[in-house]
Design a protein around this motif. Structure first.
Motif, short mmCIF file in Angstrom:
data_model
loop_
_atom_site.label_atom_id
_atom_site.label_comp_id
_atom_site.label_asym_id
_atom_site.label_seq_id
_atom_site.Cartn_x
_atom_site.Cartn_y
_atom_site.Cartn_z
N PRO A 76 1.26 -25.15 -10.30
CA PRO A 76 2.17 -25.34 -9.06
C PRO A 76 3.10 -24.08 -8.58
CG PRO A 76 2.16 -27.45 -10.33
CD PRO A 76 1.55 -26.19 -11.07
N ALA A 77 3.62 -23.45 -9.57
CA ALA A 77 4.46 -22.11 -9.24
C ALA A 77 3.53 -21.02 -8.68
CB ALA A 77 5.12 -21.92 -10.48
N LEU A 78 2.29 -20.88 -9.31
CA LEU A 78 1.37 -19.91 -8.83
C LEU A 78 0.78 -20.18 -7.47
CD1 LEU A 78 -0.59 -19.19 -12.18
CD2 LEU A 78 1.20 -17.82 -10.98
N TYR A 79 0.58 -21.63 -7.06
CA TYR A 79 0.17 -22.04 -6.02
C TYR A 79 1.37 -21.57 -4.60
CZ TYR A 79 -1.15 -25.08 -2.12
OH TYR A 79 -1.76 -25.37 -0.75
N GLU A 80 2.43 -21.64 -5.30
CA GLU A 80 3.32 -21.32 -4.24
C GLU A 80 3.40 -19.41 -3.91
OE1 GLU A 80 7.43 -22.17 -5.37
OE2 GLU A 80 7.01 -24.12 -5.42
N GLN A 81 2.70 -18.88 -4.86
CA GLN A 81 2.67 -17.44 -4.62
C GLN A 81 1.38 -17.36 -3.79
OE1 GLN A 81 3.45 -16.16 -9.09
NE2 GLN A 81 3.83 -14.25 -8.00
N VAL A 82 0.29 -17.95 -3.99
CA VAL A 82 -0.77 -17.84 -3.34
C VAL A 82 -0.50 -18.10 -1.67
CG1 VAL A 82 -2.98 -19.26 -2.80
CG2 VAL A 82 -2.26 -18.70 -5.19
N MET A 83 0.20 -19.20 -1.38
CA MET A 83 0.60 -19.54 -0.19
C MET A 83 1.43 -18.81 0.55
SD MET A 83 -1.26 -22.11 0.25
CE MET A 83 -0.86 -22.61 1.85
N ALA A 84 2.28 -17.96 -0.12
CA ALA A 84 3.08 -17.02 0.31
C ALA A 84 2.61 -15.80 0.66
CB ALA A 84 4.30 -16.54 -0.61
N ALA A 85 1.01 -15.60 0.34
CA ALA A 85 0.40 -14.27 0.54
C ALA A 85 -0.40 -14.47 1.76
CB ALA A 85 -0.35 -13.66 -0.67
N ASP A 86 -0.60 -13.41 2.48
CA ASP A 86 -1.58 -13.21 3.70
C ASP A 86 -2.86 -12.69 3.08
OD1 ASP A 86 0.46 -13.61 5.74
OD2 ASP A 86 1.03 -11.65 5.01
N ILE A 87 -2.94 -12.27 2.04
CA ILE A 87 -4.35 -11.51 1.35
C ILE A 87 -4.26 -12.06 -0.09
CG2 ILE A 87 -5.60 -9.50 0.70
CD1 ILE A 87 -4.06 -8.05 2.83
N LEU A 88 -5.29 -12.74 -0.47
CA LEU A 88 -5.51 -12.85 -1.96
C LEU A 88 -7.03 -12.12 -2.44
CD1 LEU A 88 -4.95 -14.74 -4.34
CD2 LEU A 88 -6.64 -16.51 -3.46
N VAL A 89 -6.76 -11.45 -3.36
CA VAL A 89 -7.86 -10.91 -4.05
C VAL A 89 -7.84 -11.21 -5.55
CG1 VAL A 89 -8.77 -8.73 -4.63
CG2 VAL A 89 -7.22 -8.79 -2.95
N LEU A 90 -9.37 -11.92 -5.68
CA LEU A 90 -9.22 -12.44 -7.04
C LEU A 90 -10.07 -11.62 -7.88
CD1 LEU A 90 -10.52 -16.30 -6.20
CD2 LEU A 90 -8.17 -15.26 -7.04
N CYS A 91 -9.75 -11.02 -8.83
CA CYS A 91 -10.19 -10.03 -9.68
C CYS A 91 -10.47 -10.29 -11.20
CB CYS A 91 -9.20 -8.71 -9.93
SG CYS A 91 -8.36 -8.55 -8.22
N GLY A 92 -11.59 -9.86 -11.81
CA GLY A 92 -11.94 -10.15 -13.28
C GLY A 92 -13.43 -9.35 -13.51
N PRO A 93 -13.54 -9.47 -15.00
CA PRO A 93 -14.55 -8.98 -15.50
C PRO A 93 -15.96 -9.77 -15.49
CG PRO A 93 -13.24 -10.13 -17.09
CD PRO A 93 -12.77 -10.29 -15.96
N ILE A 94 -16.92 -9.30 -16.02
CA ILE A 94 -18.13 -9.78 -16.13
C ILE A 94 -18.31 -10.02 -17.61
CG2 ILE A 94 -20.81 -9.44 -15.82
CD1 ILE A 94 -20.21 -7.24 -13.78
N TRP A 95 -18.91 -11.57 -17.95
CA TRP A 95 -19.19 -11.87 -19.25
C TRP A 95 -20.45 -12.54 -19.16
CZ3 TRP A 95 -17.43 -9.01 -22.89
CH2 TRP A 95 -16.00 -8.68 -22.89
N LEU A 96 -21.56 -12.13 -19.82
CA LEU A 96 -22.63 -12.93 -19.75
C LEU A 96 -23.30 -12.91 -18.25
CD1 LEU A 96 -22.10 -15.85 -22.40
CD2 LEU A 96 -23.39 -13.68 -22.74
N GLY A 97 -23.17 -11.80 -17.60
CA GLY A 97 -23.60 -11.80 -16.28
C GLY A 97 -23.08 -12.77 -15.22
N ASP A 98 -21.61 -13.12 -15.62
CA ASP A 98 -21.21 -14.02 -14.78
C ASP A 98 -19.57 -14.01 -14.79
OD1 ASP A 98 -20.83 -16.28 -12.86
OD2 ASP A 98 -21.80 -17.91 -14.14
#
Length: 238
Positions: A76-98
């Motif tokens: 819920p606290a992170l969702y407030e940050q999501v909603m406060a942002a005009d831009i969301l960039v999801l970033c992460g590594p590849i594991w087992l091709g996914d």
């Protein structure tokens, strides 16, 4: 080099790093994130970085999992940050091709809030733009990006052209993005795509925000539930 022709001081961007490594362990994904953040901050965008694994995000697809048996939930606290942002960039590594399990959990929690509505009766994420960054030393950047970008647009985010970038090293055990000699930070292809992604996210976010958001016609869940079909033909009245 920062451009004097474009300033985006009224925009904010949230980068969620879905690495499996807790702080302060070095995250190669974060190394690529910083390249994108530098482009945005150079144009006045306020940027925030969250490492999801550092937070006690419960598993599930409801806005607050403490209402469904979990003792605690940081979402819920992170969702407030999501909603406060005009831009969301999801970033992460590849594991087992996914995508990583952390990425999957973040997307599931975004999905859990996708039924909420904004003041216009549209789905809550309307009017925001999304992109993604992927790192690894095996093939799979495009596969991972397809999953993330599809998920974002399905939830209500607007995805601009070339909204993903990534870096992969040589297949098999080898240097990661930030390792000495990897060539990652110097890779022209990755740097070009990372820059294009950042600029396209800023351009589209500004266009949407300064025009008042996505027009609220034909896409209002509240209107549909009230019986308004917004020019959708009803076979019973043909």
């Amino acid at each position: 080099m920062a451009s004097t022709a474009y300033r985006y001081d009224d925009l904010s961007a949230l980068f969620i790093n879905c690495t499996l490594k807790r702080s302060p362990e070095v995250s190669n994904t974060e190394g690529l994130i910083e390249r994108s953040r530098q482009v945005m901050t150079g144009q006045g965008v306020t940027t925030t970085l969250v490492r999801a694994v550092d937070h006690d995000i419960a598993t599930g697809v409801w806005p607050d999992m403490t209402e469904h048996g979990w003792a605690s939930d940081a979402w819920p606290a992170l969702y407030e940050q999501v909603m406060a942002a005009d831009i969301l960039v999801l970033c992460g590594p590849i594991w087992l091709g996914d995508n990583s399990s952390v990425m999957k959990r973040v997307i599931e929690r975004l999905y859990g809030c996708s039924g909420l509505l904004n003041s216009e009766g549209q789905y809550a994420y309307y009017g925001r733009v999304g992109g993604c960054l992927v790192t690894g030393n095996e093939d799979g950047v495009k596969h991972c990006a397809m999953n993330v970008l599809y998920s974002l647009q399905h939830l209500g985010y607007t995805v601009p052209p070339q909204a993903d970038a990534g870096w992969i090293g040589e297949a098999g055990p080898g240097p990661s993005y930030l390792d000495p000699g990897s060539g990652g930070p110097e890779n022209d292809f990755t740097n070009r795509n990372t820059s294009f992604m950042a600029w396209n996210l800023m351009h589209l976010a500004a266009l949407i925000k300064r025009s008042g958001g996505i027009p609220a016609h034909g896409n209002q869940r509240s209107a549909w539930d009230a019986g308004c079909r917004s020019d959708f033909a009803n076979p019973e009245h043909r």
